[in-house]
Design a protein around this motif. Structure first.
Motif, PDB file in Angstrom:
ATOM      1  N   LYS A  57     -24.982   3.162  52.691  1.00 17.81           N
ATOM      2  CA  LYS A  57     -23.912   2.806  51.747  1.00 17.81           C
ATOM      3  C   LYS A  57     -22.771   3.833  51.764  1.00 17.81           C
ATOM      4  CE  LYS A  57     -22.493   0.181  48.260  1.00 17.81           C
ATOM      5  NZ  LYS A  57     -22.141  -1.239  48.444  1.00 17.81           N
ATOM      6  N   TYR A  58     -23.132   5.132  51.860  1.00 18.14           N
ATOM      7  CA  TYR A  58     -22.085   6.169  51.793  1.00 18.14           C
ATOM      8  C   TYR A  58     -21.175   6.168  53.021  1.00 18.14           C
ATOM      9  CZ  TYR A  58     -25.133   8.944  54.877  1.00 18.14           C
ATOM     10  OH  TYR A  58     -25.891   9.381  55.927  1.00 18.14           O
ATOM     11  N   ARG A  59     -21.574   5.482  54.121  1.00 16.39           N
ATOM     12  CA  ARG A  59     -20.723   5.410  55.328  1.00 16.39           C
ATOM     13  C   ARG A  59     -19.777   4.201  55.298  1.00 16.39           C
ATOM     14  NH1 ARG A  59     -19.357   9.089  58.672  1.00 16.39           N
ATOM     15  NH2 ARG A  59     -19.534   7.859  60.563  1.00 16.39           N
ATOM     16  N   GLU A  60     -19.920   3.349  54.291  1.00 17.50           N
ATOM     17  CA  GLU A  60     -19.155   2.092  54.236  1.00 17.50           C
ATOM     18  C   GLU A  60     -17.646   2.335  54.216  1.00 17.50           C
ATOM     19  OE1 GLU A  60     -18.463  -1.450  51.081  1.00 17.50           O
ATOM     20  OE2 GLU A  60     -20.560  -0.847  51.337  1.00 17.50           O
ATOM     21  N   LYS A  61     -17.203   3.271  53.394  1.00 17.03           N
ATOM     22  CA  LYS A  61     -15.767   3.528  53.247  1.00 17.03           C
ATOM     23  C   LYS A  61     -15.146   3.971  54.572  1.00 17.03           C
ATOM     24  CE  LYS A  61     -12.456   6.227  50.547  1.00 17.03           C
ATOM     25  NZ  LYS A  61     -12.270   7.438  49.715  1.00 17.03           N
ATOM     26  N   TYR A  62     -15.828   4.940  55.239  1.00 16.26           N
ATOM     27  CA  TYR A  62     -15.297   5.476  56.507  1.00 16.26           C
ATOM     28  C   TYR A  62     -15.275   4.393  57.587  1.00 16.26           C
ATOM     29  CZ  TYR A  62     -14.822   8.257  60.750  1.00 16.26           C
ATOM     30  OH  TYR A  62     -14.382   8.753  61.949  1.00 16.26           O
ATOM     31  N   ILE A  63     -16.362   3.619  57.692  1.00 19.58           N
ATOM     32  CA  ILE A  63     -16.453   2.580  58.743  1.00 19.58           C
ATOM     33  C   ILE A  63     -15.407   1.495  58.518  1.00 19.58           C
ATOM     34  CG2 ILE A  63     -17.957   0.747  59.653  1.00 19.58           C
ATOM     35  CD1 ILE A  63     -20.321   2.773  59.198  1.00 19.58           C
ATOM     36  N   ARG A  64     -15.176   1.135  57.242  1.00 25.03           N
ATOM     37  CA  ARG A  64     -14.158   0.110  56.930  1.00 25.03           C
ATOM     38  C   ARG A  64     -12.770   0.590  57.340  1.00 25.03           C
ATOM     39  NH1 ARG A  64     -15.253  -0.715  51.660  1.00 25.03           N
ATOM     40  NH2 ARG A  64     -13.476   0.453  50.886  1.00 25.03           N
ATOM     41  N   GLU A  65     -12.499   1.875  57.121  1.00 22.98           N
ATOM     42  CA  GLU A  65     -11.177   2.433  57.472  1.00 22.98           C
ATOM     43  C   GLU A  65     -10.964   2.500  58.991  1.00 22.98           C
ATOM     44  OE1 GLU A  65     -11.006   6.223  55.545  1.00 22.98           O
ATOM     45  OE2 GLU A  65     -10.758   5.374  53.539  1.00 22.98           O
ATOM     46  N   ALA A  80     -16.944  -7.810  71.976  1.00 29.57           N
ATOM     47  CA  ALA A  80     -16.533  -8.251  70.636  1.00 29.57           C
ATOM     48  C   ALA A  80     -17.400  -7.547  69.596  1.00 29.57           C
ATOM     49  CB  ALA A  80     -16.704  -9.760  70.524  1.00 29.57           C
ATOM     50  N   CYS A  81     -16.821  -7.260  68.430  1.00 30.09           N
ATOM     51  CA  CYS A  81     -17.586  -6.575  67.378  1.00 30.09           C
ATOM     52  C   CYS A  81     -17.276  -7.166  66.010  1.00 30.09           C
ATOM     53  CB  CYS A  81     -17.307  -5.078  67.400  1.00 30.09           C
ATOM     54  SG  CYS A  81     -15.569  -4.646  67.189  1.00 30.09           S
ATOM     55  N   GLU A  82     -18.277  -7.129  65.133  1.00 26.71           N
ATOM     56  CA  GLU A  82     -18.139  -7.677  63.776  1.00 26.71           C
ATOM     57  C   GLU A  82     -18.649  -6.662  62.755  1.00 26.71           C
ATOM     58  OE1 GLU A  82     -20.178 -11.372  63.363  1.00 26.71           O
ATOM     59  OE2 GLU A  82     -19.068 -12.312  65.011  1.00 26.71           O
ATOM     60  N   LEU A  83     -18.016  -6.627  61.591  1.00 24.41           N
ATOM     61  CA  LEU A  83     -18.449  -5.751  60.493  1.00 24.41           C
ATOM     62  C   LEU A  83     -18.792  -6.612  59.296  1.00 24.41           C
ATOM     63  CD1 LEU A  83     -18.737  -2.868  59.215  1.00 24.41           C
ATOM     64  CD2 LEU A  83     -16.337  -3.059  58.585  1.00 24.41           C
ATOM     65  N   ASN A  84     -20.060  -6.546  58.864  1.00 20.78           N
ATOM     66  CA  ASN A  84     -20.519  -7.323  57.698  1.00 20.78           C
ATOM     67  C   ASN A  84     -20.799  -6.355  56.564  1.00 20.78           C
ATOM     68  OD1 ASN A  84     -21.815  -8.967  55.843  1.00 20.78           O
ATOM     69  ND2 ASN A  84     -22.849 -10.159  57.433  1.00 20.78           N
ATOM     70  N   LEU A  85     -19.911  -6.329  55.570  1.00 18.71           N
ATOM     71  CA  LEU A  85     -20.047  -5.398  54.445  1.00 18.71           C
ATOM     72  C   LEU A  85     -21.077  -5.862  53.417  1.00 18.71           C
ATOM     73  CD1 LEU A  85     -16.305  -4.486  53.912  1.00 18.71           C
ATOM     74  CD2 LEU A  85     -18.041  -3.018  54.909  1.00 18.71           C
ATOM     75  N   LEU A  86     -21.372  -7.166  53.397  1.00 18.78           N
ATOM     76  CA  LEU A  86     -22.385  -7.684  52.465  1.00 18.78           C
ATOM     77  C   LEU A  86     -23.782  -7.225  52.886  1.00 18.78           C
ATOM     78  CD1 LEU A  86     -21.007 -11.297  51.948  1.00 18.78           C
ATOM     79  CD2 LEU A  86     -21.070  -9.493  50.231  1.00 18.78           C
ATOM     80  N   GLU A  87     -24.076  -7.367  54.179  1.00 17.59           N
ATOM     81  CA  GLU A  87     -25.378  -6.928  54.712  1.00 17.59           C
ATOM     82  C   GLU A  87     -25.396  -5.428  54.990  1.00 17.59           C
ATOM     83  OE1 GLU A  87     -26.436  -9.128  58.188  1.00 17.59           O
ATOM     84  OE2 GLU A  87     -26.492 -11.045  57.136  1.00 17.59           O
TER      85      GLU A  87
END
Length: 343
Positions: A57-65, A80-87
């Motif tokens: 969870k604590y890496r979510e902010k950095y990865i989203r940016e 191709a790459c995908e980011l799923n913030l819900l999972e």
């Protein structure tokens, strides 16, 4: 004769043929592997391959940016790459534009490193040909939690000094994260990092291995030392056994379901001896009699000792030990006093 001519012609033909073969050319490097690039591609994969990695969870902010930068980097290789913030997961998969079939494994390693606190700049270097990653699990190497935390701190060092020294000596990026140590670099460097980490968790300080690697690095520079044995130059560290206090083993008493016998009280003792039934006057008279008997014994002993002093000793009879000691001490005192007076 005709058969002999045919055989010689064949031999000549073979010799000519051998000279024309490309693998006989000394200028050709037979071990050279051609790099796979967009200009020199391999055929695209027939089926789609994909890998998904969860991140904390604590890496979510950095990865989203930094995700736009990740997708841009992977797009160059046709991934191709995908980011799923819900999972809380990152997924990489091949496309029809993928020109290198092995790059999907490298992309999987990249998102693994991203989830383990590596920055995008460092993690993207795994896509290079001579870069590999290794995740060392250290949780099960030490059973005691306190010892595990201490040894993990020892691996990092004060202000991360030890970790920085490991990175410089091995030429790898190293990151200690929770119950694992992530490393990225050459195969040789990763082997050194793994040995260093495992030794540290087995109570061998990393400074010993760092020192050994530094000496080896210096010896590699000297061409004369290439064929020689290096053991005489490497430091040998002896393991010292620290003495610990031995625990006293208490003998186990036999189990009895009954409680221990009660200790007799003062009243019980008086009842046994019959003192309980005496009057106050009788008790005082008895204590007085006991006291006088004790004093009489002491007086008799004192008289005997005094008489023994005046008794003449027989020839060859030794002096009593106590008396001799007193006399010697008196002599010593007399000598000391004379010396003081002379000064």
């Amino acid at each position: 004769g005709a058969k002999g001519n045919e055989g010689s012609n064949r031999k000549r033909f073979r010799k000519k043929e051998k000279g024309d073969m490309p693998w006989e050319d000394p200028n050709v490097d037979k071990w050279y592997i051609e790099p796979v690039t967009a200009e020199n591609p391999l055929p695209p994969p027939l089926e789609e391959s994909s890998f998904a990695v969860l991140f904390p969870k604590y890496r979510e902010k950095y990865i989203r940016e930094c995700w736009p930068l990740v997708s841009k980097t992977l797009k160059q290789y046709g991934i191709a790459c995908e980011l799923n913030l819900l999972e809380g997961s990152m997924t990489v998969k091949t496309t029809r534009k993928t020109f290198d079939p092995y790059i999907i494994i490298k992309a999987r390693d990249m998102i693994k490193l991203l989830s383990r606190s590596f920055s995008v700049e460092k993690a993207s270097r795994i896509l290079e040909d001579n870069m590999y990653s290794d995740i060392i699990k250290i949780k099960n190497l030490v059973r005691n939690r306190e010892k595990f935390v201490k040894r993990r701190e020892r691996l990092i060092g004060p202000n991360g000094c030890t970790l920085k020294a490991i990175e410089l000596v091995t030429g790898c990026y190293v990151m200690v994260q929770g119950n694992t140590v992530s490393a990225m670099g050459s195969i040789k460097g990763l082997k050194h990092v793994r040995k260093l980490v495992e030794d540290c968790m087995n109570n061998v300080h990393p400074i010993y291995n760092i020192k050994t690697l530094m000496i080896k690095k210096e010896l590699q520079k000297d061409e004369k030392m290439k064929g020689e044995n290096w053991n005489r130059f490497l430091p040998s560290f002896k393991k010292k056994n620290v003495k610990r206090k031995k625990k006293k083993i208490k003998e186990k008493k036999e189990y009895t379901p009954f409680p221990p016998a009660q200790m007799p009280r003062k009243v019980d003792k008086e009842l046994e001896s019959g003192e309980y039934f005496l009057t106050q006057e009788q008790k005082a008279a008895k204590s007085k009699a006991d006291r006088s008997a004790k004093n009489a014994k002491k007086g008799a002993k004192r008289v005997r000792d005094r008489e023994a002093q005046f008794r003449p000793r027989e020839q060859g009879e030794a002096m009593p030990k106590k008396k001799r000691k007193k006399e010697e001490s008196a002599r010593d005192l007399a000598v000391k006093l004379k010396k003081k007076a002379a000064k």
